[in-house]
Design a protein around this motif. Sequence first.
Motif, short mmCIF file in Angstrom:
data_model
loop_
_atom_site.label_atom_id
_atom_site.label_comp_id
_atom_site.label_asym_id
_atom_site.label_seq_id
_atom_site.Cartn_x
_atom_site.Cartn_y
_atom_site.Cartn_z
N ASN A 1 -2.23 4.02 3.30
CA ASN A 1 -3.19 3.45 4.26
C ASN A 1 -4.35 2.72 3.59
OD1 ASN A 1 -1.80 4.39 6.57
ND2 ASN A 1 -2.68 6.43 6.28
N LEU A 2 -4.16 2.27 2.35
CA LEU A 2 -5.18 1.45 1.69
C LEU A 2 -5.24 0.09 2.38
CD1 LEU A 2 -4.44 2.18 -2.08
CD2 LEU A 2 -6.49 2.84 -0.85
N THR A 3 -6.44 -0.46 2.50
CA THR A 3 -6.58 -1.76 3.17
C THR A 3 -6.12 -2.91 2.27
OG1 THR A 3 -8.88 -1.82 2.40
CG2 THR A 3 -8.48 -1.01 4.64
N GLU A 4 -6.08 -2.69 0.95
CA GLU A 4 -5.62 -3.70 0.00
C GLU A 4 -4.34 -3.23 -0.67
OE1 GLU A 4 -8.73 -4.35 -2.80
OE2 GLU A 4 -10.13 -5.13 -1.34
N SER A 5 -3.63 -4.17 -1.28
CA SER A 5 -2.42 -3.82 -2.02
C SER A 5 -2.77 -3.08 -3.30
CB SER A 5 -1.62 -5.08 -2.37
OG SER A 5 -1.17 -5.72 -1.20
N SER B 1 0.83 -1.21 0.00
CA SER B 1 0.00 0.00 0.00
C SER B 1 0.86 1.26 0.00
CB SER B 1 -0.92 0.00 1.23
OG SER B 1 -0.14 -0.05 2.42
N GLU C 1 2.87 6.37 2.37
CA GLU C 1 2.01 5.27 2.84
C GLU C 1 0.56 5.69 2.67
OE1 GLU C 1 0.53 2.03 3.68
OE2 GLU C 1 2.72 2.04 3.95
#
Length: 660
Positions: free
Chosen positions: A51-55, A33, A49
């Motif tokens: 802060n996305l929950t997915e790649s 992320s 960064e």
Amino acid sequence: PVFKTLPGQKIARLELGGALNTPQEKIFVATGSEVRGFTKRGKQFLSFETNLTESIKAMHISGADLFLCASYIYNHYCDCKDQHYYLSGDKINDVLCLPVDKVNGITPVLACQDRVLRILQGSDLLYEVEVPGPPTVLALNNGNGGDSGEEIVYGTSDGKLGLTQITGSKPIPKWEIGNEKKRGGILCIDSFDILGDGVKELLVGRDDGVLEIYNFESADDPALRYDYALSESIASIQGGCVGKDGYDEILACTYSGWLTGLTTEPVHREGGSGEELKLSQEMQSKISSLRNELEHLQMKVLQEREKYQQSSQSSTAVSSVPAFSVNDKFTLNKDDASYSLILEVRTAIDNVLVQVSVVLTFVNLQPCFVLFFWFFFCLQPNSNFLLATYRCQANTTRLELKVRSIEGRYGTLQAYVTPRIQPKTCQVHQYQIKPLSLHQRTHSIDHDRPMNTLTLKGQFSFAEIHSWVVFCLPEVPEKTPVEESITFYFQNTFLGTQLESTYRKGEGCFKSDNISTISILKDVLSKEATKRKINLNISYDINEESVRHTLKLIHPKLEYQQLLAKKVHLIDALRELQVHEGNVDFLLPKYRSILEEADQLLEEYKRQPAHLERLYGMITDLFIDKFKFKGTNVKTKVPLLLEILDGCDQDGLIAFFEAA
């Protein structure tokens, strides 16, 4: 190498960027992320960064604007500050933004798995563009969007290529190229004037290793000018001057990390014994240095292998399983209604064991297999239907298998992949064969056809009925839609019949012009609801005219396959007659044409094994399903039906269905 970073997380995307209207010399990479930026000398100047929950799966950079996509989520950042957000209805494969210096405002374009390009304005959907296949890659036409800056080239996973103009209000399709040669899906696109004619050519890389160059001989449609086959899928492609000044090249990077260059530098042949190729001094020194490098690598490999053998035999040895990645794809081909399983490994494949729990037919086996055997186990209900082992020749890194499924029979296909590495290790990959496996998503259907309707009502949630539809049909996104209700359209790739699926919380409605499709859905959905102890109120409306309609769709295919089978069965006898008589002029023209086309007929028959039996099975299922909805068991009449099918009389077949 100019510079090299330390090993870390897998790099998902790499893009060049910089200030607008300046050389794009800054390197941006997406890992997990996080987005990092490097100068062309290797100095890191950015670590962002998100802060996305997915790649991060897709990335595009335009000046200070950063466009990122995970599986379903799109984010727009400006100077690393969050600006816009969008949740897509299906997986996002690529993202692009029209050039800001040519188009007023920021116009992001998302390539989505459900065969559409989504055009955004801020956080809102402006409109959708329907394309002929799931788009995998986007590129600006000529690298700058053309004269208007609005032209986008897209490539699809089923090998199609197209250009569309993205205006402020609607799309304008320009051209589209099909995949007549049945080549692989498109993974990368670039524009570069490799021919030196002042017009940029289109460079295309495919997942079967084919590299293509299209040029614009006419003002509109591109034509294939050159192609070149590599042994692995092409991950990236670029045109430029790399190896030698004054000579342009195409640089391609393959899945396992090979860099391959195709150059415009002429290779001169001079006369002499055997037309031997005379190499320049520069080329000879280059080859010599490559040989030295190869010998050095071989020595290093031998040393490491000896070191490993010694350490593995010591008393303090610790066993370690070598890690390897498999690039796999299991997709339905619309043209021949078959599934392609593609397995690609960075090292040579030793063998692949295929385990199948349902009836499948393997077609078009590649010549790289030196050993092939299978066993059928049908003694127990849940046992293997088929086991097949493929042992590959040396240096085979890519394997493609084609299988045909039967609708209504569902289960799993498992591939056990063993590469040529020590110690021996194996990876298992599992693929679902769905109940309606031959159906493919489509944008619209013909509502004038006679339709059968299946309606479900009960105490089930939207997520539950969506999970049942995902279980039954391919190409349905796993994520539950955010809308209150959803409609999907499908087409059967083998017969051309269609299906409309509309459902919401507590209710589902399925319409099809094929009774067998409705029958399969009824059985599977009932079974899934029973597993979860949900009571369903099932009702159906059967249109008698739909049976006649479906038979008329099947009959031309049936007639063609029966004629093909008859011709193939005559070939041996006609050839024997030709050998004995020497002259076949006395034969009727239709028999002479069979002899002339014998090789093509045999090839086509070999390419479509059990095709006729498949059609017989579909007509038999249609007959049984029609009367099943009436509460009548007609299985005893199937032998009589097969006799009528052998006669290939359409009117007689329809009359039998109506009179039974």
